[in-house]
Design a protein around this motif. Structure first.
Motif, PDB file in Angstrom:
ATOM      1  N   ARG A  53       0.868  -1.173   0.000  1.00 45.46           N
ATOM      2  CA  ARG A  53       0.000   0.000   0.000  1.00 45.46           C
ATOM      3  C   ARG A  53       0.909   1.228   0.000  1.00 45.46           C
ATOM      4  O   ARG A  53       1.643   1.465   0.934  1.00 45.46           O
ATOM      5  CB  ARG A  53      -0.877  -0.022   1.245  1.00 45.46           C
ATOM      6  CG  ARG A  53      -1.868   1.098   1.296  1.00 45.46           C
ATOM      7  CD  ARG A  53      -2.561   1.119   2.636  1.00 45.46           C
ATOM      8  NE  ARG A  53      -1.577   1.599   3.609  1.00 45.46           N
ATOM      9  CZ  ARG A  53      -1.560   1.252   4.892  1.00 45.46           C
ATOM     10  NH1 ARG A  53      -2.419   0.415   5.352  1.00 45.46           N
ATOM     11  NH2 ARG A  53      -0.665   1.743   5.712  1.00 45.46           N
ATOM     12  N   GLU A  54       0.848   1.998  -1.069  1.00 49.20           N
ATOM     13  CA  GLU A  54       1.734   3.148  -1.172  1.00 49.20           C
ATOM     14  C   GLU A  54       1.135   4.406  -0.560  1.00 49.20           C
ATOM     15  O   GLU A  54       1.847   5.223  -0.010  1.00 49.20           O
ATOM     16  CB  GLU A  54       2.085   3.407  -2.638  1.00 49.20           C
ATOM     17  CG  GLU A  54       2.955   2.327  -3.217  1.00 49.20           C
ATOM     18  CD  GLU A  54       3.416   2.667  -4.601  1.00 49.20           C
ATOM     19  OE1 GLU A  54       3.381   3.857  -4.970  1.00 49.20           O
ATOM     20  OE2 GLU A  54       3.808   1.754  -5.324  1.00 49.20           O
ATOM     21  N   HIS A  55      -0.167   4.567  -0.692  1.00 48.07           N
ATOM     22  CA  HIS A  55      -0.811   5.780  -0.193  1.00 48.07           C
ATOM     23  C   HIS A  55      -1.984   5.394   0.699  1.00 48.07           C
ATOM     24  O   HIS A  55      -2.694   4.441   0.424  1.00 48.07           O
ATOM     25  CB  HIS A  55      -1.320   6.649  -1.341  1.00 48.07           C
ATOM     26  CG  HIS A  55      -0.260   7.006  -2.317  1.00 48.07           C
ATOM     27  ND1 HIS A  55       0.759   7.873  -2.022  1.00 48.07           N
ATOM     28  CD2 HIS A  55      -0.030   6.591  -3.580  1.00 48.07           C
ATOM     29  CE1 HIS A  55       1.551   7.990  -3.067  1.00 48.07           C
ATOM     30  NE2 HIS A  55       1.098   7.221  -4.029  1.00 48.07           N
ATOM     31  N   THR A  56      -2.193   6.170   1.737  1.00 47.12           N
ATOM     32  CA  THR A  56      -3.335   5.943   2.613  1.00 47.12           C
ATOM     33  C   THR A  56      -4.416   6.973   2.296  1.00 47.12           C
ATOM     34  O   THR A  56      -4.218   7.886   1.493  1.00 47.12           O
ATOM     35  CB  THR A  56      -2.926   6.068   4.089  1.00 47.12           C
ATOM     36  OG1 THR A  56      -2.465   7.403   4.330  1.00 47.12           O
ATOM     37  CG2 THR A  56      -1.828   5.088   4.448  1.00 47.12           C
ATOM     38  N   TRP A  57      -5.547   6.831   2.953  1.00 50.77           N
ATOM     39  CA  TRP A  57      -6.631   7.776   2.742  1.00 50.77           C
ATOM     40  C   TRP A  57      -6.283   9.154   3.259  1.00 50.77           C
ATOM     41  O   TRP A  57      -6.838  10.158   2.802  1.00 50.77           O
ATOM     42  CB  TRP A  57      -7.913   7.253   3.380  1.00 50.77           C
ATOM     43  CG  TRP A  57      -8.549   6.206   2.525  1.00 50.77           C
ATOM     44  CD1 TRP A  57      -8.520   4.860   2.709  1.00 50.77           C
ATOM     45  CD2 TRP A  57      -9.268   6.428   1.322  1.00 50.77           C
ATOM     46  NE1 TRP A  57      -9.177   4.235   1.699  1.00 50.77           N
ATOM     47  CE2 TRP A  57      -9.656   5.173   0.832  1.00 50.77           C
ATOM     48  CE3 TRP A  57      -9.621   7.559   0.600  1.00 50.77           C
ATOM     49  CZ2 TRP A  57     -10.385   5.024  -0.351  1.00 50.77           C
ATOM     50  CZ3 TRP A  57     -10.351   7.406  -0.566  1.00 50.77           C
ATOM     51  CH2 TRP A  57     -10.712   6.158  -1.017  1.00 50.77           C
TER      52      TRP A  57
END
Length: 79
Positions: A53-57
């Motif tokens: 997962r590279e980016h979170t919310w």
């Protein structure tokens, strides 16, 4: 019209500042594929293509807030 323009300008600045703070938090998070082992004092990297997962919310919402902030500032210029 001046009060609407000033309100949009302030709202755009506030959204931009909030988005910048959220992106700041996003950039200093440890990725989910990096684990720190306190016993050996080293980092272990395990990559599995389906779990990375590279980016979170937080970062996505921050980017959206910055974009909306710039859009509101752009509209406020023409009012």
């Amino acid at each position: 019209m001046v009060s609407v323009a000033n309100m949009l300008r302030l709202l755009g600045s506030a959204l931009g500042a909030l988005g910048g703070a959220l992106l700041f938090v996003e950039f200093f998070q440890m990725p989910n594929y990096v684990e720190y082992n306190t016993e050996f004092q080293d980092y272990r990297i395990e990559t599995n293509q389906s779990e990375v997962r590279e980016h979170t919310w937080i970062g996505r919402i921050g980017g959206l807030c910055i974009a909306l902030g710039f859009a509101l500032l752009f509209v406020a210029v023409f009012l």
